[in-house]
Design a protein around this motif. Structure first.
Motif, PDB file in Angstrom:
ATOM      1  N   SER A 211       0.839  -1.194   0.000  1.00  0.00           N
ATOM      2  CA  SER A 211       0.000   0.000   0.000  1.00  0.00           C
ATOM      3  C   SER A 211       0.870   1.238   0.000  1.00  0.00           C
ATOM      4  O   SER A 211       2.020   1.215   0.473  1.00  0.00           O
ATOM      5  N   GLN A 213       0.342   5.841   0.056  1.00  0.00           N
ATOM      6  CA  GLN A 213      -0.510   7.028   0.043  1.00  0.00           C
ATOM      7  C   GLN A 213       0.351   8.267  -0.085  1.00  0.00           C
ATOM      8  O   GLN A 213       1.378   8.393   0.587  1.00  0.00           O
ATOM      9  N   ASP A 233      -4.068  10.424  -2.699  1.00  0.00           N
ATOM     10  CA  ASP A 233      -4.152   9.244  -3.563  1.00  0.00           C
ATOM     11  C   ASP A 233      -3.695   8.036  -2.748  1.00  0.00           C
ATOM     12  O   ASP A 233      -2.587   8.019  -2.200  1.00  0.00           O
ATOM     13  N   GLU A 235      -3.491   3.687  -2.663  1.00  0.00           N
ATOM     14  CA  GLU A 235      -3.589   2.421  -3.392  1.00  0.00           C
ATOM     15  C   GLU A 235      -3.190   1.286  -2.464  1.00  0.00           C
ATOM     16  O   GLU A 235      -2.206   1.391  -1.732  1.00  0.00           O
ATOM     17  N   ASP A 237      -2.955  -3.157  -2.416  1.00  0.00           N
ATOM     18  CA  ASP A 237      -3.047  -4.421  -3.141  1.00  0.00           C
ATOM     19  C   ASP A 237      -2.741  -5.529  -2.137  1.00  0.00           C
ATOM     20  O   ASP A 237      -1.677  -5.521  -1.512  1.00  0.00           O
ATOM     21  N   ASN A 251      -7.208  -5.229  -5.495  1.00  0.00           N
ATOM     22  CA  ASN A 251      -6.459  -3.998  -5.726  1.00  0.00           C
ATOM     23  C   ASN A 251      -7.413  -2.833  -5.539  1.00  0.00           C
ATOM     24  O   ASN A 251      -8.447  -2.748  -6.206  1.00  0.00           O
ATOM     25  N   GLN A 253      -8.022   1.372  -5.220  1.00  0.00           N
ATOM     26  CA  GLN A 253      -7.516   2.696  -5.553  1.00  0.00           C
ATOM     27  C   GLN A 253      -8.547   3.727  -5.123  1.00  0.00           C
ATOM     28  O   GLN A 253      -9.742   3.561  -5.377  1.00  0.00           O
ATOM     29  N   GLN A 254      -8.060   4.786  -4.477  1.00  0.00           N
ATOM     30  CA  GLN A 254      -8.963   5.826  -4.003  1.00  0.00           C
ATOM     31  C   GLN A 254      -8.296   7.190  -4.162  1.00  0.00           C
ATOM     32  O   GLN A 254      -7.197   7.407  -3.667  1.00  0.00           O
ATOM     33  N   GLN A 255      -8.984   8.088  -4.842  1.00  0.00           N
ATOM     34  CA  GLN A 255      -8.544   9.471  -4.972  1.00  0.00           C
ATOM     35  C   GLN A 255      -9.548  10.361  -4.245  1.00  0.00           C
ATOM     36  O   GLN A 255     -10.761  10.209  -4.423  1.00  0.00           O
ATOM     37  N   HIS A 284     -12.163  -0.795  -6.691  1.00  0.00           N
ATOM     38  CA  HIS A 284     -11.331  -1.956  -6.401  1.00  0.00           C
ATOM     39  C   HIS A 284     -11.770  -3.128  -7.249  1.00  0.00           C
ATOM     40  O   HIS A 284     -12.948  -3.307  -7.548  1.00  0.00           O
TER      41      HIS A 284
END
Length: 698
Positions: A211, A213, A233, A235, A237, A251, A253-255, A284
């Motif tokens: 991970s 950030q 941001d 991420e 996994d 996986n 992902q977050q923005q 995800h």
């Protein structure tokens, strides 16, 4: 082993007079005033010191009546007083996390706690400002929440650490530059974790995680007006060690983007006005053996207006909120690179729907498990606190108005509901995908009263209404990562609970003891349980042979107690010595007497701390007892002992503040299993692990 409150918890009372007479020539540092039981705040560094992993659950599980439902090393969902998922609200910078951790036990909370500044636990009236959850609220707070700019100048930090067993590494850096009116903060965090070995030396396949950030925060301040903006941001996994021969991975992902404006009015009544706007794009995917089998997307926009006011001896806060979310789900073997719209031929192909076996005549579906769903909600939270008579009175109220709009455009044609049953299959009603509007009202009252000079009582009574989530209502399909087939229930009613919470705090010059008792009565408690035939055998879906889980409602009860004590033993060899003890006991049952599954077993932990000008050392021991208060078909989990140690050295050299630390977890190398985990048998807890790190600040 007999499950009783350890007698060691009573030791400081019996030795209190001895400590005062035998150590009367030693300077004894008094314990700070007891904190408000409704709002507990913990520094990130203090939580990390006791964490055996990197998840939010790992950071919080050593706190009273808090546990972690682990799903390998990538997932640790906080469990508060036996409750998790939708009954615990997790806020990131005062906006609800827009992840899907409530949907499934294998879904990670989209928060990297290492990046937080502090984490707060709220219950009772204080929690109703932000939401209405029977388990309470968790606030994950970073510098975006600060009401002031950083100190003028340049500051920064770098850190790194490494671990044995799972070969974990952590790297991070942050920098802040500011003057009297402008600031800019940048930070980044990255952690990599390999497969780990359990207490018997077995390597747990697919238990690795990764991970990172990065975040930037800009601020501008002019007199009594402050504006801040951030971009983040994240991420993750991680593997899911569920016993499958194929690697199951998620996986994430977050923005996130946000802006807030804060104006200190210093008026006669109204003190402060704050406006928050935040946008989150969450996605995800789930793969099995490299095949893209699942895709989950959640897009969210939220706007809040917060008002702080005072009148006489009363403080009041109001939070007006609006949130719009769009949820999309894909389930299609190897074909979930993107979300799709199902084709429409106009033919009635519903005869191809398979029934679930076992004589239940329920329609089985292998396509997308739920429709695209848009949710709009308007909320109003409030919290009042002030002196009343000889005590402190607090009040909280929360109102939610929600509109749910399912859109069946992604649902395959053979699942669209006909107007009448076909081949004895009990289809849902024709307007299964109807829109609906619901409301919920929650209220709470709390009272803090000093009983004597040393004894303080704090209690609260909370009535909570929770609307069923869109997943609980509409989900109908396989979940490969958990190897289950979940059936939602379209006609769920809102869940109601009544919680009586009581804290009793006793404080002397060198001891602080807190007893917490709680009981929560649920009406229409929403839960999931395996579907079984008349002989008690689990029903399987026809394609994957996964257990079918049905969503039900019934009255239920949670109750328990937590006992915590800090005893400052005294000062010896220029160091302060403190003994901390804690015991937890929780039960959860349906009203018919049936135990609920995965209720935390009783635990007891004790730690000895030594602190001097440069050193902090801690030795901790935790006994988790055998889990034997079980649901009818649940298997018991053996107890275990967890011995850990932590040592930190701080100094200043060459203009830098330096910190060196060492940590050891599971020193006894116990084969430990987490009773709350669906993977307790396939993924035991980590075996003996040694970690070391360094942090430099300027």
């Amino acid at each position: 082993m007999k499950q009783s409150i350890p007698l060691l918890l009573l030791l400081p009372w019996s030795l209190n007079s001895w400590a005062q007479t035998s150590l009367n020539t030693i300077e004894v540092h008094g314990i700070s005033e007891p904190a408000n039981a409704e709002q507990q705040s913990h520094d990130q560094a203090d939580l990390e010191r006791n964490a055996s992993g990197f998840t939010l659950g790992d950071y919080l599980e050593h706190l009273p009546l808090v546990n972690s439902a682990s799903y390998g090393q990538g997932v640790g969902q906080p469990v508060i007083r036996g409750q998790t998922g939708y009954r615990v609200k997790i806020l990131n910078n005062d906006q609800q996390t827009t992840d899907l951790s409530g949907m499934g036990a294998d879904h990670a909370v989209a928060v990297m706690p290492k990046a937080a500044k502090r984490i707060e636990l709220l219950k009772g009236p204080a929690s109703l400002l932000y939401g209405a959850q029977s388990g309470g609220t968790i606030r994950v707070i970073d510098r975006f929440n600060d009401d002031l700019l950083p100190q003028p100048g340049l500051a920064g930090k770098v850190y790194g650490s490494g671990s044995t067993n799972n070969q974990a590494t952590q790297l991070g850096a942050g920098a802040t530059v500011a003057n009297e009116s402008i600031s800019l903060e940048l930070d980044g965090h990255r952690q990599s974790v390999g497969d780990y070995q359990d207490g018997q030396g077995n390597r747990i396949r697919f238990s690795d995680s990764w991970s990172q950030q990065v975040q930037a925060i800009a601020g501008y301040q002019q007199n009594d007006w402050l504006i801040k903006a951030f971009i983040s941001d994240l991420e993750m996994d991680y593997g899911i060690p569920n016993g499958s021969d194929k690697a199951s991975r998620i996986n994430l992902q977050q923005q996130r983007f946000g802006i807030k404006s804060l104006h200190n009015l210093q008026g006669e009544f109204l003190e402060r006005v704050q406006l928050d706007l935040q946008y989150t794009d969450y996605l995800h995917d789930e793969t099995e053996g490299g095949s893209a089998d699942g895709l989950f997307g959640l897009e969210s926009f939220a706007a809040n207006i917060k008002l702080d006011a005072h009148y006489d001896h009363w403080l009041a806060s109001f939070l007006f909120g609006y949130q719009q979310q769009t949820l999309q789900v894909c389930h299609e073997h190897g074909a979930c690179q993107d979300f799709s719209v199902a084709s429409r031929t106009g033919n009635n192909t519903s005869l191809s729907v398979k029934p679930i076996g076992g004589g239940f005549n329920l329609p089985y579906f292998h396509g997308h498990p739920m429709p695209d769903t848009q949710t709009q909600s308007f909320t109003l939270g409030s919290h009042f606190e002030g002196e009343f008579s000889a005590g402190l009175l607090s009040l909280g109220a929360y109102i939610e108005l929600r509109e749910l709009k399912p859109d069946s455009k992604n649902i395959q044609e053979n699942w669209l509901m006909p107007s009448a049953p076909t081949e004895n299959i009990d289809y849902a009603d024709p307007d299964f995908y109807r829109s609906q509007t619901d409301s919920a009202l929650s209220l709470s009252i709390g009272w803090q009263q000093p009983l004597t000079q040393r004894l303080t009582s704090q209690s609260s009574l909370s009535y909570i209404e929770r609307l069923p989530s869109s997943e609980e209502l509409l989900w109908n399909g396989n979940h490969h990562a958990t190897q289950t087939y979940i059936m939602g229930k379209r006609d769920l009613t809102k869940e109601r609970s009544l919680t009586l919470d009581w804290d009793l705090s006793y404080q002397t010059q060198n001891t602080h003891t807190n007893l917490n008792l709680f009981v929560t009565e649920f009406s229409d408690f929403i839960y999931q349980t395996p579907l079984r035939d008349s002989q008690g055998h689990e029903i399987k879906d026809p394609d994957h042979n996964n257990t079918v889980w049905q969503t039900l409602q019934a009255d239920a009860r949670f109750y328990g107690l937590g006992l915590q004590q800090d005893w400052q033993i005294g000062r010896w060899q220029q160091a302060d010595w403190t003994l901390r003890q804690q015991a937890d006991w929780i039960r959860g049952q349906l009203k018919d007497g049936e135990n609920l599954p995965r209720i935390p077993p009783m635990s007891y932990q004790v730690s000895l701390q030594q602190q001097s000008a440069h050193w902090f050392n801690q030795l901790s021991f935790k006994q988790v007892f055998k889990a034997n208060q079980l649901e009818r078909y649940e298997t018991p989990t053996q107890g275990y002992q967890w011995l850990s140690a932590y040592s930190r050295y701080q100094t200043r050299a060459l203009g830098l503040d330096a910190e060196f630390w060492f940590k050891a977890d599971n020193l006894l190398n116990q084969q430990a299993r987490n009773h709350l985990s669906y993977l307790k048998d396939t993924a035991p807890l980590i075996g003996r692990q040694l970690s070391a790190g360094i942090e430099l600040r300027f």
